[in-house]
Design an enzyme around this catalytic site. Structure first.
Site, short mmCIF file in Angstrom:
data_model
loop_
_atom_site.label_atom_id
_atom_site.label_comp_id
_atom_site.label_asym_id
_atom_site.label_seq_id
_atom_site.Cartn_x
_atom_site.Cartn_y
_atom_site.Cartn_z
N CYS A 1 -1.44 -29.53 23.29
CA CYS A 1 -0.63 -30.03 22.19
C CYS A 1 0.65 -30.73 22.64
O CYS A 1 1.46 -31.14 21.80
CB CYS A 1 -0.31 -28.89 21.23
SG CYS A 1 -1.81 -28.15 20.55
N LYS B 1 5.69 -30.02 10.80
CA LYS B 1 4.35 -29.43 10.67
C LYS B 1 4.18 -28.66 9.36
O LYS B 1 3.06 -28.34 8.98
CB LYS B 1 4.04 -28.56 11.88
CG LYS B 1 3.87 -29.34 13.18
CD LYS B 1 3.47 -28.44 14.33
CE LYS B 1 3.28 -29.23 15.61
NZ LYS B 1 4.56 -29.65 16.22
#
Length: 397
Positions: A154, A321
């Site tokens: 990520c 997010k």
């Protein structure tokens, strides 16, 4: 820059979503039928490439490469780079991508049923490799410079920007297209679901991703692509390019611990290196784009790291997010795009769905609502499995 995500398929739409705190999370019933524990995901529109690309070029594109093509097309258009310029000048490409599940599984299914490789066709090989994004972009746009993928979980998208920055800084390239891409099909995230990593708050999809919130119960997978056209300053000025921002610091580290264990110490090292590389102090940072994915452990250790470095400082913190879910391999690049859009618009996007702090997040200067403010310096964090950490410092020009 260019962006294709669950909160918008171009920069204008994404800016509107960021400012409004609008979520792109939904429920995919196909995932539940496939056997997932959680059907939550970012809802990403598939681009229609017929009429934009010749069939021969479309044949080798994986899902994430389709997103990357659209984001790169938008980035080149804003950069004032057309086919004539591409034909005469060297441009490199470095993209973050760490999986390409659908073509691998579809090819395996054909083989399991038919037992004949001749039925696979020629597209699967170019779709299934981790380098599917940069190899396709290089071919479509006739890019002649550096050409490789970053597969670093990520943090992949962030590392791609950092490596492009280093190559330009060292004089090895004048221009590099960089970014990150992530597929969104239900094949690609089943192994994550097996780890119980996903939120199961399926009754309220848009409230399920809760970075730093005490009651968070897991991340939401998402995807798309982000592209940034990095260029040497003198080169950009000489050709009259519009300069959006400056990448001026890159820091990295590895935790050296368990394969899925986050670390506040590793995070601090990456952030410190990025600030030192940029010649920036913690007092000068206006906004921290947190990696925080809405997992219990990950958010905790990042909160500890940010608190160690920024307690008492003026920098505001938020994780986009909450709106986008975890865009995985693209997130390090998309969050730089989001941060620059905020910089241009004079606002900080909210850390949505934050209702109650825990003992680690209570000391953070979180932006829980949209904040109208000038942003001159951004620190963007990205951390991934295997203990890989990346941090970038972005400055306003």
């Amino acid at each position: 820059m260019g962006i294709w995500s669950c909160i918008g398929t171009n920069k204008d739409k994404v800016t509107e979503s960021l400012k409004a705190g609008r979520s792109g999370i939904g429920l995919d019933k196909d995932r539940l039928e496939y056997g997932y524990q959680s059907g939550l995901t970012g809802i990403v529109e598939r681009p229609v490439l017929r009429g934009l690309l010749h069939r021969r070029l479309r044949q080798g594109l994986s899902e994430e490469a389709e997103y990357a093509y659209m984001a790169s097309k938008e980035a080149f258009e804003q950069a004032g780079i057309d086919d004539a310029f591409l034909a005469k000048n060297e441009i490199g490409v470095i993209f973050g991508n760490d999986s390409s599940a659908r073509p691998v599984i579809e090819a395996a299914n054909i083989m399991a049923e038919k037992h004949d490789t001749q039925l696979l066709g020629s597209g699967f090989i170019f779709q299934s490799m981790n380098s599917t994004v940069n190899m396709n972009l290089s071919s479509i746009f006739h890019l002649k410079g550096v050409n490789f993928s970053v597969s670093s979980a990520c943090a992949s998208g962030s590392h791609s920007i950092g490596l492009a920055y280093l190559l330009i800084k060292q004089g090895l390239q004048d221009r590099v297209l960089c970014g990150g891409a992530q597929e969104v099909n239900y094949y690609c995230m089943a192994t994550f679901d097996a780890l119980n990593a996903f939120s199961k708050r399926m009754d309220e999809p848009q409230k399920a991703s809760r970075p730093f919130d005490r009651d968070r119960d897991g991340l939401i997978p998402s995807g798309g692509a982000a592209a940034l056209m990095l260029e040497d300053y003198e080169s950009a000025v000489n050709r009259g390019a519009t300069i959006l921002a400056e990448v001026c610091g890159y820091g990295f580290s590895s935790n050296g611990g368990g394969i899925s264990e986050p670390s506040d110490e590793g995070s601090v090292i990456a952030m410190t290196r990025a600030l030192d590389d940029a010649g920036v102090t913690a007092d000068e940072v206006d906004y921290i784009s947190a990696h925080a994915t809405s997992t219990v452990q990950g958010d905790m250790f990042e909160a500890m790291a940010i608190d160690r470095m920024f307690r008492g400082k003026h920098a505001l913190v938020s994780s986009t997010k909450g709106m986008t879910g975890h865009e995985c391999w693209m997130s390090g690049a998309s969050e730089v795009v989001y941060s620059i859009l905020m910089m241009q618009g004079g606002f900080i996007a909210p850390n949505i769905n934050f209702e109650n702090s825990d003992e680690y997040s209570e000391h953070l200067n979180l932006a829980t609502h949209t904040v109208e403010t000038e942003i001159n310096t951004v620190l963007s964090n990205s951390f991934g499995f295997g203990g890989t950490n990346s941090a970038l410092v972005i400055k306003k020009i």
